[in-house]
Design an enzyme around this catalytic site. Sequence first.
Site, PDB file in Angstrom:
ATOM      1  N   GLY A  96       2.214  13.079  32.433  1.00  0.00           N
ATOM      2  CA  GLY A  96       3.558  12.586  32.710  1.00  0.00           C
ATOM      3  C   GLY A  96       3.687  11.927  34.072  1.00  0.00           C
TER       4      GLY A  96
ATOM      5  N   LYS B 171      -3.468  -2.881  28.123  1.00  0.00           N
ATOM      6  CA  LYS B 171      -3.514  -3.746  26.918  1.00  0.00           C
ATOM      7  C   LYS B 171      -4.705  -4.698  26.952  1.00  0.00           C
ATOM      8  CE  LYS B 171      -0.146  -1.394  26.087  1.00  0.00           C
ATOM      9  NZ  LYS B 171       0.157  -0.328  27.023  1.00  0.00           N
TER      10      LYS B 171
ATOM     11  N   GLU C  26       7.827  -4.573  49.011  1.00  0.00           N
ATOM     12  CA  GLU C  26       6.790  -3.957  48.177  1.00  0.00           C
ATOM     13  C   GLU C  26       5.641  -3.511  49.076  1.00  0.00           C
ATOM     14  OE1 GLU C  26       6.168  -2.965  44.910  1.00  0.00           O
ATOM     15  OE2 GLU C  26       4.311  -2.309  45.881  1.00  0.00           O
TER      16      GLU C  26
ATOM     17  N   HIS D 294       6.312 -15.422   4.083  1.00  0.00           N
ATOM     18  CA  HIS D 294       5.305 -14.741   3.256  1.00  0.00           C
ATOM     19  C   HIS D 294       3.966 -15.452   3.430  1.00  0.00           C
ATOM     20  CE1 HIS D 294       3.507 -12.700  -0.153  1.00  0.00           C
ATOM     21  NE2 HIS D 294       3.059 -13.872  -0.572  1.00  0.00           N
TER      22      HIS D 294
ATOM     23  N   LEU E  86       2.791  -8.149  43.595  1.00  0.00           N
ATOM     24  CA  LEU E  86       4.003  -7.735  42.879  1.00  0.00           C
ATOM     25  C   LEU E  86       3.594  -7.271  41.477  1.00  0.00           C
ATOM     26  CD1 LEU E  86       6.477 -10.603  43.853  1.00  0.00           C
ATOM     27  CD2 LEU E  86       6.266  -8.318  44.864  1.00  0.00           C
ATOM     28  N   GLY E  87       4.544  -6.703  40.763  1.00  0.00           N
ATOM     29  CA  GLY E  87       4.266  -6.298  39.374  1.00  0.00           C
ATOM     30  C   GLY E  87       4.281  -4.792  39.158  1.00  0.00           C
TER      31      GLY E  87
ATOM     32  N   GLY F 106       9.058   0.981  52.571  1.00  0.00           N
ATOM     33  CA  GLY F 106      10.466   0.970  52.963  1.00  0.00           C
ATOM     34  C   GLY F 106      11.075   2.358  52.962  1.00  0.00           C
TER      35      GLY F 106
ATOM     36  N   TYR G 161       2.511  -2.651  48.156  1.00  0.00           N
ATOM     37  CA  TYR G 161       1.166  -3.124  47.778  1.00  0.00           C
ATOM     38  C   TYR G 161       1.048  -4.637  47.926  1.00  0.00           C
ATOM     39  CZ  TYR G 161       0.207   1.554  46.021  1.00  0.00           C
ATOM     40  OH  TYR G 161       0.011   2.906  45.924  1.00  0.00           O
TER      41      TYR G 161
ATOM     42  N   GLY H 291       0.375  12.288  25.015  1.00  0.00           N
ATOM     43  CA  GLY H 291       1.392  11.223  24.960  1.00  0.00           C
ATOM     44  C   GLY H 291       0.736   9.857  24.795  1.00  0.00           C
TER      45      GLY H 291
HETATM   46  P1  FAD Z   1       7.185   0.527  39.052  1.00  0.00           P
HETATM   47  O1  FAD Z   1       6.473  -0.347  38.120  1.00  0.00           O
HETATM   48  O2  FAD Z   1       6.678   1.898  39.297  1.00  0.00           O
HETATM   49  O3  FAD Z   1       7.322  -0.238  40.404  1.00  0.00           O
HETATM   50  C1  FAD Z   1       7.806   0.355  41.556  1.00  0.00           C
HETATM   51  C2  FAD Z   1       7.284  -0.404  42.732  1.00  0.00           C
HETATM   52  O4  FAD Z   1       7.914   0.079  43.895  1.00  0.00           O
HETATM   53  C3  FAD Z   1       5.786  -0.227  42.936  1.00  0.00           C
HETATM   54  O5  FAD Z   1       5.172  -1.473  43.016  1.00  0.00           O
HETATM   55  C4  FAD Z   1       5.694   0.560  44.229  1.00  0.00           C
HETATM   56  O6  FAD Z   1       4.549   0.226  44.985  1.00  0.00           O
HETATM   57  C5  FAD Z   1       6.963   0.153  44.936  1.00  0.00           C
HETATM   58  N1  FAD Z   1       7.436   1.144  45.896  1.00  0.00           N
HETATM   59  C6  FAD Z   1       7.729   2.440  45.663  1.00  0.00           C
HETATM   60  N2  FAD Z   1       8.180   3.030  46.781  1.00  0.00           N
HETATM   61  C7  FAD Z   1       8.170   2.084  47.729  1.00  0.00           C
HETATM   62  C8  FAD Z   1       8.520   2.078  49.102  1.00  0.00           C
HETATM   63  N3  FAD Z   1       8.999   3.161  49.709  1.00  0.00           N
HETATM   64  N4  FAD Z   1       8.378   0.924  49.789  1.00  0.00           N
HETATM   65  C9  FAD Z   1       7.901  -0.199  49.194  1.00  0.00           C
HETATM   66  N5  FAD Z   1       7.552  -0.238  47.902  1.00  0.00           N
HETATM   67  C10 FAD Z   1       7.697   0.879  47.177  1.00  0.00           C
HETATM   68  N6  FAD Z   1       5.727   0.633  29.822  1.00  0.00           N
HETATM   69  C11 FAD Z   1       5.980  -0.179  28.784  1.00  0.00           C
HETATM   70  O7  FAD Z   1       7.122  -0.589  28.598  1.00  0.00           O
HETATM   71  N7  FAD Z   1       4.982  -0.590  27.938  1.00  0.00           N
HETATM   72  C12 FAD Z   1       3.703  -0.178  28.097  1.00  0.00           C
HETATM   73  O8  FAD Z   1       2.829  -0.551  27.324  1.00  0.00           O
HETATM   74  C13 FAD Z   1       3.401   0.681  29.177  1.00  0.00           C
HETATM   75  N8  FAD Z   1       2.145   1.078  29.392  1.00  0.00           N
HETATM   76  C14 FAD Z   1       1.868   1.873  30.468  1.00  0.00           C
HETATM   77  C15 FAD Z   1       0.560   2.276  30.674  1.00  0.00           C
HETATM   78  C16 FAD Z   1       0.258   3.071  31.757  1.00  0.00           C
HETATM   79  C17 FAD Z   1      -1.181   3.486  31.984  1.00  0.00           C
HETATM   80  C18 FAD Z   1       1.284   3.481  32.649  1.00  0.00           C
HETATM   81  C19 FAD Z   1       0.979   4.349  33.853  1.00  0.00           C
HETATM   82  C20 FAD Z   1       2.596   3.085  32.461  1.00  0.00           C
HETATM   83  C21 FAD Z   1       2.898   2.285  31.358  1.00  0.00           C
HETATM   84  N9  FAD Z   1       4.213   1.867  31.113  1.00  0.00           N
HETATM   85  C22 FAD Z   1       4.474   1.068  30.034  1.00  0.00           C
HETATM   86  C23 FAD Z   1       5.333   2.269  31.979  1.00  0.00           C
HETATM   87  C24 FAD Z   1       5.715   1.126  32.934  1.00  0.00           C
HETATM   88  O9  FAD Z   1       4.592   0.768  33.685  1.00  0.00           O
HETATM   89  C25 FAD Z   1       6.845   1.553  33.837  1.00  0.00           C
HETATM   90  O10 FAD Z   1       7.919   2.021  33.060  1.00  0.00           O
HETATM   91  C26 FAD Z   1       7.346   0.402  34.688  1.00  0.00           C
HETATM   92  O11 FAD Z   1       6.319  -0.093  35.504  1.00  0.00           O
HETATM   93  C27 FAD Z   1       8.520   0.844  35.550  1.00  0.00           C
HETATM   94  O12 FAD Z   1       8.958  -0.214  36.322  1.00  0.00           O
HETATM   95  P2  FAD Z   1       9.746   0.024  37.687  1.00  0.00           P
HETATM   96  O13 FAD Z   1      10.072  -1.336  38.190  1.00  0.00           O
HETATM   97  O14 FAD Z   1      10.818   0.993  37.491  1.00  0.00           O
HETATM   98  O15 FAD Z   1       8.732   0.764  38.645  1.00  0.00           O
END
Ligand code: FAD
Length: 592
Positions: free
Chosen positions: A392, A166, A148, A565, A153-154, A229, A150, A303
């Site tokens: 988007g 939220k 990762e 209820h 994690l998360g 990575g 950053y 959206g």
């Molecule tokens: P990500 O969460 O994008 O995680 C990818 C990780 O990979 C990141 O930490 C990034 O730093 C890391 N990474 C990328 N490239 C590299 C690299 N080359 N080397 C090392 N690390 C790398 N979804 C919901 O279900 N409910 C919600 O209420 C909701 N609210 C949202 C509100 C906002 C404002 C936003 C922007 C999104 C929201 N989403 C919500 C969408 C949700 O956040 C994403 O669908 C979800 O985080 C996707 O998870 P992921 O693991 O695919 O990717």
Amino acid sequence: MSQLIELKVPDIGGHSNVDVIEVFVKPGDTIAKDDSLITLETDKATMEVPAEAAGVVKEVRITVGAKVSEGDVMVVLEAGSGASANPASAAVPAAEAAPAAPVVAPAAASHSGGADIECDVMVLGGGPGGYSAAFRAADLGLKVVLVERYATLGGVCLNVGCIPSKALLHNAAVIDEVKHLAANGIRFGEPDIDIDQLRAYKEQVIAKLTGGLAGMAKARKVQVVRGVGQFLDPHHLQVDATEGKGQDKTGARQVIGFRKAIIAAGSRVVNLPFIPQDPRIVDSTGALELRSIPKRMLIIGGGIIGLEMGTVYSTLGARLDVVEMLDGLMQGADRDLVRVWEKMNAHRFDNIMTGTKTVAVEAKEDGIYVTFEGAKAPKEPQRYDLVLVAAGRAPNGKLIGAENAGIAVTDRGFIEVDKQQRTNVPHIYAIGDIVGQPMLAHKAVHEGHVAAENCAGEKAFFDARVIPGVAYTDPEVAWVGVTEEQAKREGLRIEKGVFPWAASGRAIANGRDEGFTKLIFDADTHRIIGGGIVGTHAGDMIGEVCLAIEMGCDATDIGKTIHPHPTLGESIGMAAEVAHGSCTDLPPQRRK
Ligand code: FAD
């Protein structure tokens, strides 16, 4: 040489004349061994019947609603020499068996050096998909490295997405709720908002959750490697170490060697090319920083993300405009659900510009001037104190050196996978936002588990029937499965049951009876295929509708399930009773 083979209904536990409730394949489909062909249902259980061989489907001999017994032919398959019933090649996933994918797989590179760390599974990206995959793989006994860039994690979800939004929405909802109490004789006066403290609260929420993840990684002996990575070849990833809050590179570099990999590198905000750099123009991450409360705010993109952030800023004092190119806000949900939200939220907006494009944005000293074109475009450019661009998100598939590993990436940056989350490179899986819509955390987590289980040698499939969507606005709008509009578009025969919350004791007691619950059933099978809820806590309730769809429930199953209820959740049971014709909480229905 290819050969035609008949795939027959296997031993189904002595049952005969069993109902076919789903057919997953059609002529021309390329299938892998063990892909699900059909779902059968007896009075005791439903079961999916897997393919015994890989190949191309030439003929499907059964339809939904047919009754079958052991030995009946389901499908005629052309099993080619590369996709025969020979177990060694039949186990090859669809993507490999049939490189007919529209994207071309690049030739993989070859890393000549060694590796600093070796592992069974390397997970790239620590978002909800990545950490779930890493934890599941570790729980299944594999040595896992999670990369990762950053500090925490998360991923987007915990750091700059679902959770911080939220945390802010919760505070906004309480402020709004308290205002509603004035009608009941309880008055608190205007809120005194300390924006720094509110921001600190949001940060605390993030820290608690991301800290928890770090602890859980440690407890599972998942090695977290911080850095950016890039694949070097199909078995090596180079990591450039990073430090600080962002992605500042330290100059240190290491190579991770892996047997299998799971790509969970997520997505990023889409930037519009004509928008200048200015601190008064932000994306969702910038909006979550909550630097100040503007007087006039424009949301570009109608959206969920934009409208959630708009709710927060408006409750804190901003006046809103929203511009959306399509003809309605919150696309994807049925319009009757959205209309309730629109009515309740009209007071937040000066201008709802649907069917309208943003064509120019200019940063001036006294504000950001935006020019629009289209159905509801004002004649003059409009001045705003803050512009949120929520147009988007784009997948990160082209940013990870995927080509060095021979992984095919679409023009838009998505990585295509089969039902086992496998890419075209069989030992490399991909999950979450990077593999496609809907870009939602709960989808990423489920896909992560599937990929991890396959890495551990299990046969797991992502075969969810539905994925729910929720706008955590006020009221919340939640929907899942087939929508009424989709049914109309696709000519599906449906029945529906709608329960208005104006008849819900709990909603009336809460002073929030504007919502309704709608269930959609297949008119032929009478099974539930979709549902939508608008009202407070709709997002917390939609899970029951998802379960009902997954379980193949009909209106009687749902209506005869005793709901407590008085609850808002009761409205789901009552909507089912309406569909069934047995609801006694509404005026008499026409007899069915
Ligand atoms: P990500 O969460 O994008 O995680 C990818 C990780 O990979 C990141 O930490 C990034 O730093 C890391 N990474 C990328 N490239 C590299 C690299 N080359 N080397 C090392 N690390 C790398 N979804 C919901 O279900 N409910 C919600 O209420 C909701 N609210 C949202 C509100 C906002 C404002 C936003 C922007 C999104 C929201 N989403 C919500 C969408 C949700 O956040 C994403 O669908 C979800 O985080 C996707 O998870 P992921 O693991 O695919 O990717």
